[in-house]
Design a protein around this motif. Structure first.
Motif, short mmCIF file in Angstrom:
data_model
loop_
_atom_site.label_atom_id
_atom_site.label_comp_id
_atom_site.label_asym_id
_atom_site.label_seq_id
_atom_site.Cartn_x
_atom_site.Cartn_y
_atom_site.Cartn_z
N VAL A 1 8.66 -1.60 -3.99
CA VAL A 1 7.75 -2.64 -4.50
C VAL A 1 6.73 -3.02 -3.42
N TYR A 2 7.20 -3.26 -2.21
CA TYR A 2 6.29 -3.61 -1.11
C TYR A 2 5.27 -2.50 -0.86
N SER A 3 5.73 -1.26 -0.84
CA SER A 3 4.84 -0.13 -0.57
C SER A 3 3.79 0.03 -1.67
N ALA A 4 4.20 -0.14 -2.92
CA ALA A 4 3.25 -0.04 -4.03
C ALA A 4 2.21 -1.16 -3.97
N GLN A 5 2.66 -2.36 -3.62
CA GLN A 5 1.71 -3.48 -3.50
C GLN A 5 0.77 -3.27 -2.32
N THR A 6 1.26 -2.73 -1.23
CA THR A 6 0.41 -2.44 -0.07
C THR A 6 -0.60 -1.36 -0.42
N LEU A 7 -0.16 -0.32 -1.12
CA LEU A 7 -1.04 0.75 -1.55
C LEU A 7 -2.21 0.21 -2.36
N ALA A 8 -1.94 -0.76 -3.21
CA ALA A 8 -3.01 -1.34 -4.05
C ALA A 8 -4.06 -2.07 -3.22
N ARG A 9 -3.69 -2.54 -2.02
CA ARG A 9 -4.63 -3.29 -1.17
C ARG A 9 -5.38 -2.42 -0.16
N VAL A 10 -4.87 -1.23 0.12
CA VAL A 10 -5.45 -0.38 1.16
C VAL A 10 -6.74 0.27 0.65
N ARG A 11 -7.77 0.26 1.49
CA ARG A 11 -9.06 0.84 1.12
C ARG A 11 -9.36 2.14 1.87
N ASP A 12 -8.87 2.29 3.09
CA ASP A 12 -9.11 3.49 3.88
C ASP A 12 -8.42 4.69 3.22
N GLN A 13 -9.16 5.78 3.04
CA GLN A 13 -8.65 6.94 2.30
C GLN A 13 -7.41 7.56 2.96
N ARG A 14 -7.41 7.71 4.27
CA ARG A 14 -6.24 8.29 4.96
C ARG A 14 -5.02 7.40 4.82
N GLN A 15 -5.22 6.11 5.02
CA GLN A 15 -4.11 5.16 4.86
C GLN A 15 -3.61 5.17 3.42
N ARG A 16 -4.53 5.25 2.50
CA ARG A 16 -4.17 5.29 1.08
C ARG A 16 -3.29 6.51 0.76
N GLU A 17 -3.65 7.67 1.32
CA GLU A 17 -2.87 8.88 1.10
C GLU A 17 -1.48 8.75 1.72
N ALA A 18 -1.41 8.17 2.90
CA ALA A 18 -0.11 8.00 3.57
C ALA A 18 0.78 7.05 2.78
#
Length: 166
Positions: A130-147
């Motif tokens: 749940v935490y990871s999915a919520q963090t993914l929704a907030r991340v804008r940087d493409q590399r961070q988003r992929e990770a």
């Protein structure tokens, strides 16, 4: 040394390595709670069907898990004021991994496991998902988003694998 003695030594060393690996805690911070309360060592939220239903209700209400202290936000004031929520706060604040590197370590260990998760580890893995999915929704940087996407997928697969019958 006879061949069978060598075989026994190899078998025992592999067996010892495997047992050491399975004893390794997936969530070592669960045993190092910062708040100093003995009852909160190795905390878990779910102890009954009512607790499971409450967690489901809290998640449906839009609970947000964020980094830092006091990481959970529950929009529903009535749910947020419940006494049981304190253990959920401890879990989210002190036990769940928040750094991507820690979550990647966790997913690597989950992928190597050959046995079912304990119910405590299952609960923590779902909350980490749940935490990871919520963090993914907030991340804008493409590399961070992929990770983060990779971590979410790997956590989901670990939960899914644990739910399958053996």
């Amino acid at each position: 040394m006879q061949w069978w003695a060598l075989l026994i030594v190899v078998y025992l060393s592999v067996y010892l390595e495997a047992t050491q690996h399975h004893r390794k805690a997936l969530y070592p911070s669960a045993y190092r709670i910062k708040r100093g309360t003995y009852s909160l060592i190795n905390p878990t939220f779910q102890h009954s069907v009512e607790d499971v239903n409450l967690l489901f209700e809290i998640l449906l209400a839009g609970m947000q898990i964020q980094s830092g202290d006091h990481t959970i936000l529950i929009p529903d004031e009535e749910l947020a004021s419940l006494r049981n929520v304190e253990k959920l706060e401890v879990l989210c604040d002190d036990v769940l991994p928040k750094k991507l590197s820690d979550i990647r370590r966790l997913t690597a260990e989950l992928e190597q496991r050959r046995q079912r998760l304990t119910w405590q580890d299952f609960e923590r893995t779902v909350l980490t998902l749940v935490y990871s999915a919520q963090t993914l929704a907030r991340v804008r940087d493409q590399r961070q988003r992929e990770a983060w996407t990779d971590s979410v997928i790997r956590l989901f697969r670990a939960v899914q694998r644990d739910l399958r019958p053996f």
